[in-house]
Scaffold this motif. Structure first.
Motif, PDB file in Angstrom:
ATOM      1  N   ALA A   1      -3.586 -46.680 106.300  1.00 23.07           N
ATOM      2  CA  ALA A   1      -4.838 -47.081 106.937  1.00 23.07           C
ATOM      3  C   ALA A   1      -5.289 -48.394 106.308  1.00 23.07           C
ATOM      4  CB  ALA A   1      -5.908 -46.001 106.755  1.00 23.07           C
ATOM      5  N   PRO A   2      -6.042 -49.221 107.036  1.00 27.82           N
ATOM      6  CA  PRO A   2      -6.449 -50.525 106.511  1.00 27.82           C
ATOM      7  C   PRO A   2      -7.318 -50.408 105.256  1.00 27.82           C
ATOM      8  CG  PRO A   2      -6.795 -50.401 108.888  1.00 27.82           C
ATOM      9  CD  PRO A   2      -6.483 -49.013 108.432  1.00 27.82           C
ATOM     10  N   VAL A   3      -7.050 -51.289 104.300  1.00 23.96           N
ATOM     11  CA  VAL A   3      -7.816 -51.383 103.062  1.00 23.96           C
ATOM     12  C   VAL A   3      -7.983 -52.867 102.750  1.00 23.96           C
ATOM     13  CG1 VAL A   3      -7.808 -50.897 100.579  1.00 23.96           C
ATOM     14  CG2 VAL A   3      -6.928 -49.191 102.165  1.00 23.96           C
TER      15      VAL A   3
ATOM     16  N   LYS B   1     -10.252 -65.455  83.169  1.00 26.34           N
ATOM     17  CA  LYS B   1     -10.901 -66.420  84.061  1.00 26.34           C
ATOM     18  C   LYS B   1     -10.032 -67.648  84.270  1.00 26.34           C
ATOM     19  CE  LYS B   1     -15.828 -65.380  83.692  1.00 26.34           C
ATOM     20  NZ  LYS B   1     -17.167 -65.920  83.379  1.00 26.34           N
ATOM     21  N   LEU B   2      -9.317 -68.050  83.220  1.00 29.74           N
ATOM     22  CA  LEU B   2      -8.476 -69.241  83.323  1.00 29.74           C
ATOM     23  C   LEU B   2      -7.280 -68.994  84.228  1.00 29.74           C
ATOM     24  CD1 LEU B   2      -8.458 -70.403  79.584  1.00 29.74           C
ATOM     25  CD2 LEU B   2      -9.808 -71.350  81.464  1.00 29.74           C
ATOM     26  N   THR B   3      -6.706 -67.795  84.156  1.00 26.90           N
ATOM     27  CA  THR B   3      -5.473 -67.518  84.890  1.00 26.90           C
ATOM     28  C   THR B   3      -5.695 -66.839  86.236  1.00 26.90           C
ATOM     29  OG1 THR B   3      -5.238 -65.424  83.685  1.00 26.90           O
ATOM     30  CG2 THR B   3      -4.125 -67.355  82.764  1.00 26.90           C
ATOM     31  N   SER B   4      -6.834 -66.165  86.410  1.00 27.52           N
ATOM     32  CA  SER B   4      -7.027 -65.365  87.623  1.00 27.52           C
ATOM     33  C   SER B   4      -8.323 -65.664  88.371  1.00 27.52           C
ATOM     34  CB  SER B   4      -6.986 -63.864  87.277  1.00 27.52           C
ATOM     35  OG  SER B   4      -5.769 -63.530  86.641  1.00 27.52           O
ATOM     36  N   GLY B   5      -9.092 -66.612  87.906  1.00 32.08           N
ATOM     37  CA  GLY B   5     -10.315 -66.974  88.612  1.00 32.08           C
ATOM     38  C   GLY B   5     -11.510 -66.125  88.212  1.00 32.08           C
ATOM     39  N   THR B   6     -12.639 -66.411  88.836  1.00 39.53           N
ATOM     40  CA  THR B   6     -13.888 -65.712  88.535  1.00 39.53           C
ATOM     41  C   THR B   6     -13.876 -64.313  89.156  1.00 39.53           C
ATOM     42  OG1 THR B   6     -15.081 -67.805  88.489  1.00 39.53           O
ATOM     43  CG2 THR B   6     -16.394 -65.795  88.715  1.00 39.53           C
ATOM     44  N   PRO B   7     -14.147 -63.282  88.359  1.00 34.74           N
ATOM     45  CA  PRO B   7     -14.096 -61.916  88.898  1.00 34.74           C
ATOM     46  C   PRO B   7     -15.376 -61.564  89.651  1.00 34.74           C
ATOM     47  CG  PRO B   7     -14.710 -61.839  86.600  1.00 34.74           C
ATOM     48  CD  PRO B   7     -14.445 -63.293  86.918  1.00 34.74           C
ATOM     49  N   LEU B   8     -15.265 -60.610  90.545  1.00 38.63           N
ATOM     50  CA  LEU B   8     -16.460 -60.084  91.185  1.00 38.63           C
ATOM     51  C   LEU B   8     -17.133 -59.108  90.223  1.00 38.63           C
ATOM     52  CD1 LEU B   8     -16.008 -56.878  92.232  1.00 38.63           C
ATOM     53  CD2 LEU B   8     -14.512 -58.017  93.839  1.00 38.63           C
ATOM     54  N   THR B   9     -18.407 -58.869  90.415  1.00 36.18           N
ATOM     55  CA  THR B   9     -19.128 -57.871  89.631  1.00 36.18           C
ATOM     56  C   THR B   9     -19.337 -56.644  90.501  1.00 36.18           C
ATOM     57  OG1 THR B   9     -21.238 -58.872  90.270  1.00 36.18           O
ATOM     58  CG2 THR B   9     -20.279 -59.562  88.168  1.00 36.18           C
ATOM     59  N   THR B  10     -19.074 -55.507  89.922  1.00 34.70           N
ATOM     60  CA  THR B  10     -19.140 -54.269  90.694  1.00 34.70           C
ATOM     61  C   THR B  10     -20.456 -53.529  90.515  1.00 34.70           C
ATOM     62  OG1 THR B  10     -18.231 -52.891  88.912  1.00 34.70           O
ATOM     63  CG2 THR B  10     -16.658 -54.012  90.360  1.00 34.70           C
ATOM     64  N   GLY B  11     -21.182 -53.832  89.433  1.00 36.08           N
ATOM     65  CA  GLY B  11     -22.385 -53.068  89.122  1.00 36.08           C
ATOM     66  C   GLY B  11     -22.083 -51.797  88.364  1.00 36.08           C
ATOM     67  N   ILE B  12     -20.811 -51.585  88.042  1.00 33.11           N
ATOM     68  CA  ILE B  12     -20.383 -50.430  87.246  1.00 33.11           C
ATOM     69  C   ILE B  12     -19.994 -50.981  85.874  1.00 33.11           C
ATOM     70  CG2 ILE B  12     -18.796 -48.471  87.080  1.00 33.11           C
ATOM     71  CD1 ILE B  12     -18.347 -48.805  90.125  1.00 33.11           C
TER      72      ILE B  12
ATOM     73  N   GLU C   1     -15.672 -59.804  98.913  1.00 34.90           N
ATOM     74  CA  GLU C   1     -16.199 -59.079  97.761  1.00 34.90           C
ATOM     75  C   GLU C   1     -17.050 -57.885  98.165  1.00 34.90           C
ATOM     76  OE1 GLU C   1     -18.082 -61.622  94.944  1.00 34.90           O
ATOM     77  OE2 GLU C   1     -16.230 -62.717  94.477  1.00 34.90           O
ATOM     78  N   GLU C   2     -17.751 -57.998  99.267  1.00 26.63           N
ATOM     79  CA  GLU C   2     -18.588 -56.884  99.714  1.00 26.63           C
ATOM     80  C   GLU C   2     -17.752 -55.657 100.040  1.00 26.63           C
ATOM     81  OE1 GLU C   2     -21.926 -55.837 103.170  1.00 26.63           O
ATOM     82  OE2 GLU C   2     -21.265 -57.911 102.853  1.00 26.63           O
ATOM     83  N   ARG C   3     -16.675 -55.858 100.783  1.00 30.25           N
ATOM     84  CA  ARG C   3     -15.803 -54.729 101.126  1.00 30.25           C
ATOM     85  C   ARG C   3     -15.075 -54.217  99.884  1.00 30.25           C
ATOM     86  NH1 ARG C   3     -11.639 -55.945 105.412  1.00 30.25           N
ATOM     87  NH2 ARG C   3     -11.463 -53.672 105.451  1.00 30.25           N
ATOM     88  N   ALA C   4     -14.729 -55.116  98.970  1.00 31.09           N
ATOM     89  CA  ALA C   4     -14.056 -54.698  97.743  1.00 31.09           C
ATOM     90  C   ALA C   4     -14.968 -53.823  96.891  1.00 31.09           C
ATOM     91  CB  ALA C   4     -13.603 -55.924  96.951  1.00 31.09           C
ATOM     92  N   ARG C   5     -16.239 -54.191  96.807  1.00 27.08           N
ATOM     93  CA  ARG C   5     -17.195 -53.364  96.054  1.00 27.08           C
ATOM     94  C   ARG C   5     -17.321 -51.974  96.679  1.00 27.08           C
ATOM     95  NH1 ARG C   5     -20.189 -58.233  96.112  1.00 27.08           N
ATOM     96  NH2 ARG C   5     -20.190 -59.258  94.057  1.00 27.08           N
ATOM     97  N   ALA C   6     -17.395 -51.939  98.001  1.00 23.08           N
ATOM     98  CA  ALA C   6     -17.493 -50.647  98.686  1.00 23.08           C
ATOM     99  C   ALA C   6     -16.259 -49.793  98.393  1.00 23.08           C
ATOM    100  CB  ALA C   6     -17.655 -50.866 100.190  1.00 23.08           C
ATOM    101  N   LEU C   7     -15.096 -50.438  98.347  1.00 21.33           N
ATOM    102  CA  LEU C   7     -13.859 -49.725  98.042  1.00 21.33           C
ATOM    103  C   LEU C   7     -13.903 -49.131  96.640  1.00 21.33           C
ATOM    104  CD1 LEU C   7     -10.878 -49.108  98.880  1.00 21.33           C
ATOM    105  CD2 LEU C   7     -10.265 -51.275  97.795  1.00 21.33           C
ATOM    106  N   LEU C   8     -14.379 -49.903  95.696  1.00 24.43           N
ATOM    107  CA  LEU C   8     -14.467 -49.435  94.314  1.00 24.43           C
ATOM    108  C   LEU C   8     -15.461 -48.285  94.180  1.00 24.43           C
ATOM    109  CD1 LEU C   8     -14.323 -52.978  92.773  1.00 24.43           C
ATOM    110  CD2 LEU C   8     -12.739 -51.135  92.160  1.00 24.43           C
ATOM    111  N   HIS C   9     -16.600 -48.407  94.845  1.00 22.10           N
ATOM    112  CA  HIS C   9     -17.628 -47.367  94.737  1.00 22.10           C
ATOM    113  C   HIS C   9     -17.237 -46.091  95.476  1.00 22.10           C
ATOM    114  CE1 HIS C   9     -21.045 -49.307  92.631  1.00 22.10           C
ATOM    115  NE2 HIS C   9     -20.457 -50.431  93.046  1.00 22.10           N
ATOM    116  N   SER C  10     -16.252 -46.188  96.368  1.00 21.63           N
ATOM    117  CA  SER C  10     -15.862 -44.992  97.135  1.00 21.63           C
ATOM    118  C   SER C  10     -14.935 -44.066  96.354  1.00 21.63           C
ATOM    119  CB  SER C  10     -15.169 -45.420  98.429  1.00 21.63           C
ATOM    120  OG  SER C  10     -13.907 -46.015  98.153  1.00 21.63           O
ATOM    121  N   GLY C  11     -14.537 -44.467  95.168  1.00 24.66           N
ATOM    122  CA  GLY C  11     -13.687 -43.581  94.361  1.00 24.66           C
ATOM    123  C   GLY C  11     -12.659 -44.290  93.512  1.00 24.66           C
ATOM    124  N   LEU C  12     -12.309 -45.519  93.870  1.00 24.82           N
ATOM    125  CA  LEU C  12     -11.304 -46.243  93.109  1.00 24.82           C
ATOM    126  C   LEU C  12     -11.780 -46.562  91.700  1.00 24.82           C
ATOM    127  CD1 LEU C  12      -8.528 -47.538  93.028  1.00 24.82           C
ATOM    128  CD2 LEU C  12      -9.531 -49.599  94.048  1.00 24.82           C
ATOM    129  N   ALA C  13     -13.053 -46.886  91.546  1.00 20.75           N
ATOM    130  CA  ALA C  13     -13.587 -47.200  90.222  1.00 20.75           C
ATOM    131  C   ALA C  13     -13.462 -46.003  89.285  1.00 20.75           C
ATOM    132  CB  ALA C  13     -15.042 -47.638  90.325  1.00 20.75           C
TER     133      ALA C  13
END
Length: 228
Positions: free
Chosen positions: A122-124, A137-148, A162-174
């Motif tokens: 299924a799409p992710v 940060k030097l090798t992979s860029g600025t990270p998103l913040t998850t609030g966790i 980043e919005e969809r990525a945060r939702a993915l993390l909060h749904s159980g991946l984190a």
């Protein structure tokens, strides 16, 4: 005295050449043995094994440790189904020339990157999850913040959406990232409709094949709507 030094030099040179040839032959034997073991394991499970697949790296161009590639083959390719999910495991080799030597092996340094790619059902949203390092940060860029807090402290996560990525993390991946010690050691990336992980400076083998497939199939259970 000078004649003795010449004799010692040529004796040492001959010994070096002999040692280098033996090392080369041993590497060839080890490579052949490793391929035979992978083939036997794969065929015994109803999977397929191919020593090389032309253009395979192109299919995952830029993902994980792989270069943005065109026409690059993948080696030691195992294709099958693990715990209900289709997968491909393969090697990428990077060759670095390091100057002259007495044979090809001494002139080149080969780096091995085994990659495991589990096909999602299924799409992710695309996301790249690495364990945080001082140089992230030097090798992979600025990270998103998850609030966790624990996730933001321990992991370097990048995503275009980043919005969809945060939702993915909060749904159980984190929760998986913070509770499973393997997540602190091995990376994860969703790209090209696959969940990928990889290792560095080792070859794909019968010893690491199942270990990483189990890691991926445990992680995919924390992604939404995946069915085996």
């Amino acid at each position: 005295m000078e004649a003795l030094l010449y004799v010692l030099f040529f004796v040492a040179l001959g010994a070096l050449i002999t040692w280098s040839k033996k090392r080369s032959a041993r590497r060839v034997q080890e490579t052949a043995a490793g391929r035979a073991e992978l083939r036997s394991l794969a065929e015994g499970r109803g999977w397929t094994y191919q020593p090389g697949v032309p253009g395979l790296i192109d299919e995952f161009s830029g993902a994980g440790p792989l270069p943005v590639a065109k026409g690059v083959a993948g080696g030691n390719v195992v294709t099958g189904t693990h715990r209900g999910f289709a997968f491909r495991a393969f090697e990428y080799q990077s060759t670095l020339s390091i100057g002259s030597g007495v044979d090809n092996h001494s002139r080149q340094q080969i780096h091995y990157f085994p990659v495991w790619a589990l096909k999602l059902t299924a799409p992710v949203p695309d996301i790249r999850i690495l364990h945080r390092r001082w140089h992230s940060k030097l090798t992979s860029g600025t990270p998103l913040t998850t609030g966790i807090p624990q996730v933001d402290e321990q992991f370097h996560i990048v995503a275009e959406d980043e919005e969809r990525a945060r939702a993915l993390l909060h749904s159980g991946l984190a929760q998986f990232l913070t509770s499973d010690p393997r997540a602190g050691e091995w990376p994860l990336e969703v790209r090209y409709g696959h969940l990928l992980t990889w290792r560095r400076e080792e070859k794909l083998s019968t010893e690491n094949l199942d270990v990483m497939l189990d890691f991926l199939t445990d992680a995919v259970g924390r992604l939404p709507a995946q069915t085996s």
